[in-house]
Enzyme design. Structure first.
Site, short mmCIF file in Angstrom:
data_model
loop_
_atom_site.label_atom_id
_atom_site.label_comp_id
_atom_site.label_asym_id
_atom_site.label_seq_id
_atom_site.Cartn_x
_atom_site.Cartn_y
_atom_site.Cartn_z
N ASP A 1 0.96 -1.24 -0.16
CA ASP A 1 -0.06 0.10 0.01
C ASP A 1 0.92 1.19 -0.13
O ASP A 1 1.08 1.92 0.79
CB ASP A 1 -0.90 0.12 1.18
CG ASP A 1 -0.20 0.01 2.49
OD1 ASP A 1 0.91 -0.57 2.54
OD2 ASP A 1 -0.81 0.28 3.69
N HIS B 1 9.00 -0.76 9.34
CA HIS B 1 8.29 -1.97 9.24
C HIS B 1 8.42 -2.71 7.93
O HIS B 1 8.51 -3.98 8.19
CB HIS B 1 6.67 -1.64 9.14
CG HIS B 1 6.37 -0.52 10.41
ND1 HIS B 1 6.29 -1.05 11.70
CD2 HIS B 1 5.95 0.81 10.25
CE1 HIS B 1 5.84 0.09 12.31
NE2 HIS B 1 5.73 1.11 11.53
C1 BDR Z 1 2.03 -0.90 8.43
O1 BDR Z 1 1.21 -0.11 8.23
C2 BDR Z 1 1.55 0.78 7.43
O2 BDR Z 1 1.29 2.27 7.76
C3 BDR Z 1 2.89 0.68 6.92
O3 BDR Z 1 3.18 0.89 5.65
C4 BDR Z 1 3.28 -0.83 7.55
O4 BDR Z 1 2.94 -1.69 6.62
C5 BDR Z 1 2.77 -0.55 10.09
O5 BDR Z 1 1.72 -0.75 10.78
CA CA Z 2 2.46 -0.79 4.13
#
Ligand code: BDR
Ligand code: CA
Length: 332
Positions: free
Chosen positions: A14, A245
């Site tokens: 995303d 992340h």
């Molecule tokens: C996840 O949520 C999204 O905002 C980031 O891209 C990551 O995949 C972290 O909680």
């Molecule tokens: Ca993400």
């Protein structure tokens, strides 16, 4: 010259600032060959994420990887509009990338995943770094998907750490708990990369400066995007830095980093409408006994790394971009 012995990868994302870093890492890693990318609504709409992905691929000099737009809405309810306070209105911190003349392919992300799983039967590795809507849809399209795919690595959930959307739910799972429950219940090898490990491996301002100092356009764009991302995390960490992340999930998928604590346990997702909706309930009771084998367990939950992640992330990208420059330089 080093030989690339790369496995085929499908990325579901995303795109998103940390998604952009994960994409750059997978393009740079000699262990991965990206054969397709699907987008899903999360940080931004699925269509907006596809635009960012196509623009990044062109900037990185990889114009051939197919990009498919996936689900706009989660299984229950509708897309909430994204996370502009974290990723900016355009999903990539307001950074204006040159617009690629490429468009997404006609197939949906779920269709692309199923097609690639057949084409690379037994070998395809899936990295899912957004809500799991497309992956759940692909499971419904092709019930044999777990046999066709070698493994799936998911950035999502919180095992013992607090959530980042509710006290117990992490964004990718909270944005589509029903899809996450389906994906985690399927009979494939899953590695879950939860907030426990992504919030404890950070990218510092000194790392960002290294990106900005590079002459590579992707490196500079990532450095600028991270400036926006750091603005969100400053209230959380108290200094200019950010969690890592999605690139961490990508690096774990390519076996690029050493894991220190990563037990294989049972994981369920709460799909009720109470206060723990979207929680990943990881059965970590084995902690007290050093995590003995657990019957019916098939989800490896990464809790701790055995090495610092940021130097690996930077080093992988720099090594790839440096060799590109060497290839491009005229021979004296
Ligand atoms: C996840 O949520 C999204 O905002 C980031 O891209 C990551 O995949 C972290 O909680
Ligand atoms: Ca993400």
């Amino acid at each position: 010259m080093t030989q690339r012995t790369a496995a085929p990868f499908y990325l579901d994302c995303d795109t998103g600032i940390d998604d952009a870093l994960a994409l750059a890492y997978l393009l740079a890693s000699p262990r991965a060959e990206l054969v397709g990318i699907g987008t899903v609504s999360g940080n931004i709409s699925a269509a907006g994420g596809a635009r960012n992905t196509l623009d990044l691929l062109s900037l990185a000099g990889h114009p051939d990887i197919p990009v498919a737009v996936g689900a706009h809405d989660p299984q229950v309810g509708t897309f909430h509009g994204g996370a502009p306070h974290v990723h900016g209105d355009n999903g990539i911190g307001g950074v204006d990338l040159p617009t690629s003349d490429r468009e997404p392919i006609e197939a949906t992300a779920a269709e692309l995943l199923v097609q690639l799983a057949h084409q690379h039967a037994g070998e395809l590795r899936v990295v899912a770094i957004g809500p799991l809507t497309n992956i759940a849809e692909a499971l419904r399209l092709e019930p044999k998907l777990p046999e066709l795919v070698a493994e799936i690595t998911i950035m999502g959930g919180a095992a013992m750490a607090p959530g980042n959307i509710t006290p117990v739910a992490e964004a990718n799972i909270a944005n589509d708990p029903e899809a996450a429950a389906e994906v985690l219940a399927a009979s494939w090898n899953v590695t879950l990369v939860p907030l426990d490990v992504t919030m404890t491996n950070v990218f510092e301002e000194s790392h960002r400066q290294e990106l900005l100092a590079s002459e590579h356009p992707v490196s500079q764009a990532l450095g600028e995007m991270l400036g926006y991302y750091f603005g969100f995390y400053i209230d959380i960490f108290g200094r200019a830095c950010s969690a890592m992340h999605d690139p961490l999930a990508a690096a774990i998928a390519v076996r690029g980093v050493e894991l220190a604590v990563a037990p294989t346990v049972r994981v369920a997702v709460d799909t009720t409408n109470g206060p723990s909706r979207g929680q990943t309930v990881c059965d970590l009771r084995g902690l007290y006994a050093g995590f003995p084998a657990q019957s019916g367990a098939r989800c490896q939950v990464v809790l701790e790394l055995g090495e610092d992640f940021a130097p690996h992330l930077l080093g992988t990208m720099q090594a790839a971009w440096l060799s590109e420059e060497q290839v491009a330089a005229p021979v004296a």
